[in-house]
Design an enzyme around this catalytic site. Structure first.
Site, mmCIF file in Angstrom:
data_model
loop_
_atom_site.group_PDB
_atom_site.id
_atom_site.type_symbol
_atom_site.label_atom_id
_atom_site.label_comp_id
_atom_site.label_asym_id
_atom_site.label_seq_id
_atom_site.Cartn_x
_atom_site.Cartn_y
_atom_site.Cartn_z
ATOM 1 N N CYS A 148 36.661 83.389 25.497
ATOM 2 C CA CYS A 148 36.584 84.513 24.550
ATOM 3 C C CYS A 148 35.415 85.445 24.884
ATOM 4 O O CYS A 148 35.599 86.669 24.979
ATOM 5 C CB CYS A 148 36.481 83.986 23.123
ATOM 6 S SG CYS A 148 35.370 82.578 22.938
HETATM 7 N N1 LIG Z 1 38.095 78.462 19.773
HETATM 8 C C1 LIG Z 1 38.045 79.520 20.578
HETATM 9 O O1 LIG Z 1 37.638 80.619 20.178
HETATM 10 C C2 LIG Z 1 38.526 79.402 22.005
HETATM 11 C C3 LIG Z 1 38.722 80.572 22.742
HETATM 12 C C4 LIG Z 1 39.154 80.485 24.065
HETATM 13 C C5 LIG Z 1 39.378 79.241 24.627
HETATM 14 N N2 LIG Z 1 39.165 78.119 23.896
HETATM 15 C C6 LIG Z 1 39.436 76.826 24.544
HETATM 16 O O2 LIG Z 1 40.713 76.383 24.086
HETATM 17 C C7 LIG Z 1 40.725 74.943 23.984
HETATM 18 C C8 LIG Z 1 41.067 74.566 22.540
HETATM 19 O O3 LIG Z 1 40.085 75.140 21.700
HETATM 20 P P1 LIG Z 1 40.172 75.029 20.118
HETATM 21 O O4 LIG Z 1 39.106 75.901 19.592
HETATM 22 O O5 LIG Z 1 41.570 75.225 19.668
HETATM 23 O O6 LIG Z 1 39.748 73.497 19.933
HETATM 24 P P2 LIG Z 1 39.982 72.548 18.683
HETATM 25 O O7 LIG Z 1 40.135 73.370 17.441
HETATM 26 O O8 LIG Z 1 38.896 71.544 18.726
HETATM 27 O O9 LIG Z 1 41.375 71.869 19.009
HETATM 28 C C9 LIG Z 1 41.645 71.080 20.136
HETATM 29 C C10 LIG Z 1 42.753 70.122 19.776
HETATM 30 O O10 LIG Z 1 43.005 69.288 20.904
HETATM 31 C C11 LIG Z 1 43.289 67.938 20.470
HETATM 32 N N3 LIG Z 1 42.426 67.035 21.253
HETATM 33 C C12 LIG Z 1 41.087 66.926 21.172
HETATM 34 N N4 LIG Z 1 40.630 66.054 22.096
HETATM 35 C C13 LIG Z 1 41.717 65.621 22.777
HETATM 36 C C14 LIG Z 1 41.903 64.716 23.850
HETATM 37 N N5 LIG Z 1 40.870 64.089 24.426
HETATM 38 N N6 LIG Z 1 43.156 64.502 24.313
HETATM 39 C C15 LIG Z 1 44.206 65.122 23.743
HETATM 40 N N7 LIG Z 1 44.079 65.987 22.696
HETATM 41 C C16 LIG Z 1 42.849 66.236 22.236
HETATM 42 C C17 LIG Z 1 42.973 67.841 18.995
HETATM 43 O O11 LIG Z 1 44.191 67.759 18.279
HETATM 44 P P3 LIG Z 1 44.902 66.386 17.922
HETATM 45 O O12 LIG Z 1 43.836 65.330 17.769
HETATM 46 O O13 LIG Z 1 45.631 66.662 16.668
HETATM 47 O O14 LIG Z 1 45.821 66.119 19.078
HETATM 48 C C18 LIG Z 1 42.342 69.185 18.644
HETATM 49 O O15 LIG Z 1 42.822 69.706 17.411
HETATM 50 C C19 LIG Z 1 39.320 74.470 24.380
HETATM 51 O O16 LIG Z 1 39.334 74.068 25.718
HETATM 52 C C20 LIG Z 1 38.449 75.715 24.188
HETATM 53 O O17 LIG Z 1 37.310 75.732 25.025
HETATM 54 C C21 LIG Z 1 38.770 78.175 22.592
#
Ligand SMILES: NC(=O)c1ccc[n+]([C@@H]2O[C@H](COP(=O)([O-])OP(=O)(O)OC[C@H]3O[C@@H](n4cnc5c(N)ncnc54)[C@H](OP(=O)(O)O)[C@@H]3O)[C@@H](O)[C@H]2O)c1
Length: 339
Positions: A148
């Site tokens: 982001c």
């Molecule tokens: N937040 C932002 O603004 C943003 C922007 C750009 C990119 N990103 C990237 O996008 C990705 C997701 O970000 P997010 O903000 O959506 O994160 P998040 O809210 O923490 O969600 C990640 C999801 O992945 C699942 N998870 C966590 N650890 C895991 C594991 N070891 N194996 C399998 N599933 C797992 C969990 O769901 P369950 O436990 O329900 O499966 C969790 O809800 C990250 O890599 C982040 O760096 C985020």
């Protein structure tokens, strides 16, 4: 024909947005929506009434492997491990994590503090910034969706870094909404810590720095250095970047405005503004609002860049890349908001 699509990590902040956008995409048949914590429950438990009538599955479910297209919304490290399996089955993968953004496995090791889980795939990944890699994205099978902060910063700098109008040494100060940290439950992200507060973090070693340097250096055709100061803001979503670069030439405000206007003439989701951008205008949209301002007194260019970290900074941008890859209109399912 509709693409058979899976979303993994669908319960996270970005996964929720990807699922919402793709459930109203006419070129998509949602086949598998995976969440470890919600497996077996209907999608409506998380998405409410009107959600597609299906249950969450586990991230390792066989129906994911059968899909043509997989969106991975997992933390870095976990994402690459699953992606190497899907790539061996010749799927098209949109990875929202940082795993395939850096081309150099040693740089990944340095900034992400562990060896890359699938370094052999790095050569195949295409950085998913449509404003830079539009043509490459039309053929890519492993799309590394940008972070982001890098999206806001690179889009702000591209018109001047690519044309050598500024020195290759820039300062970026940016504020992110708390959703930028994902759903993790650390104390520092809880309401009482974040509300009415503002602080910088990870200066000058935030993990998005090498990603910005890599892409800006590629655009400039020379080494570009970034000093990056990120801040945690007391709001849910949005990135507001203030970028400062030294101009190589004298230029009027009118001329820089025209330069940015021309540069982004055909960009569907970048708006060059004559007023300072405001997060409330981009929140819930796939747009990035940019304003370049010449400081005649100091010879500096200040660029303001604002976007929604979960949409243009993540889910919306991934769908924009999907649209290019599968020959849909670039803005298909993406003309919504602000809210
Ligand atoms: N937040 C932002 O603004 C943003 C922007 C750009 C990119 N990103 C990237 O996008 C990705 C997701 O970000 P997010 O903000 O959506 O994160 P998040 O809210 O923490 O969600 C990640 C999801 O992945 C699942 N998870 C966590 N650890 C895991 C594991 N070891 N194996 C399998 N599933 C797992 C969990 O769901 P369950 O436990 O329900 O499966 C969790 O809800 C990250 O890599 C982040 O760096 C985020």
């Amino acid at each position: 024909m509709k693409a058979k699509v899976a979303i993994v990590g669908a319960s996270g902040y970005t996964g929720i947005e990807v699922t919402k956008i793709l459930s109203r995409h006419p070129g998509v048949r949602l086949r598998a929506v995976a969440s470890q914590t919600n497996a077996g429950k209907p999608l409506s438990t998380l998405f409410g009434a009107g959600a597609p009538d299906m249950d969450f599955c586990l991230p390792g479910s066989p129906e994911i492997d059968e899909c043509d297209v997989i969106f991975s919304c997992l933390p870095h490290g976990a994402s690459a491990k699953l992606i190497s399996k899907w790539m061996s089955k010749k799927r098209t993968v949109f990875d929202l994590s940082a795993d395939f953004r850096l081309k150099d496995a040693d740089a990944y090791h340095l900034w992400y503090h562990s060896a890359h889980p699938a370094a052999y795939l790095l050569k195949d990944s295409v950085y998913g910034l449509p404003e830079v890699n539009r043509e490459k994205l039309k053929k890519a099978n492993l799309i590394a969706c940008p972070g982001c902060y890098p999206t806001a910063s690179i889009l702000g700098l591209l018109p001047v870094i690519k044309t050598g109008m500024v020195k290759p040494n820039v300062f970026i100060s940016a504020v992110s909404g708390t959703s930028g940290a994902g759903k993790q439950t650390k104390l520092e992200y809880s309401f009482c810590e974040v509300n009415e507060a503002l602080h910088a973090y990870s200066v000058p070693n935030h993990r998005h720095t090498p990603e910005m340097e890599q892409e800006l250096s590629l655009a400039a055709g020379r080494d570009v250095k970034v000093t990056f100061a990120p801040h945690l803001g007391p709001f849910n979503r949005g990135i507001y970047a203030t970028i400062c670069a030294e101009l190589n030439q004298s230029i009027s405000q009118k001329a820089i405005q025209e330069h940015y206007d021309n540069f982004y003439l055909s960009a569907s989701f970048v708006t060059v503004c004559e007023q300072n951008p405001d997060l409330k205008d981009v929140r819930g949209t796939n747009f990035c609002h940019i304003r370049p301002i010449v400081d005649q007194r100091t010879g500096k260019l200040v660029i303001l860049s604002a976007l929604d970290n979960l949409i243009k900074g993540a889910a919306g941008q991934a769908v924009q890349c999907f649209n290019l890859r599968f020959k849909h209109k670039e803005n298909e399912a993406l003309m919504f908001g602000p809210y």
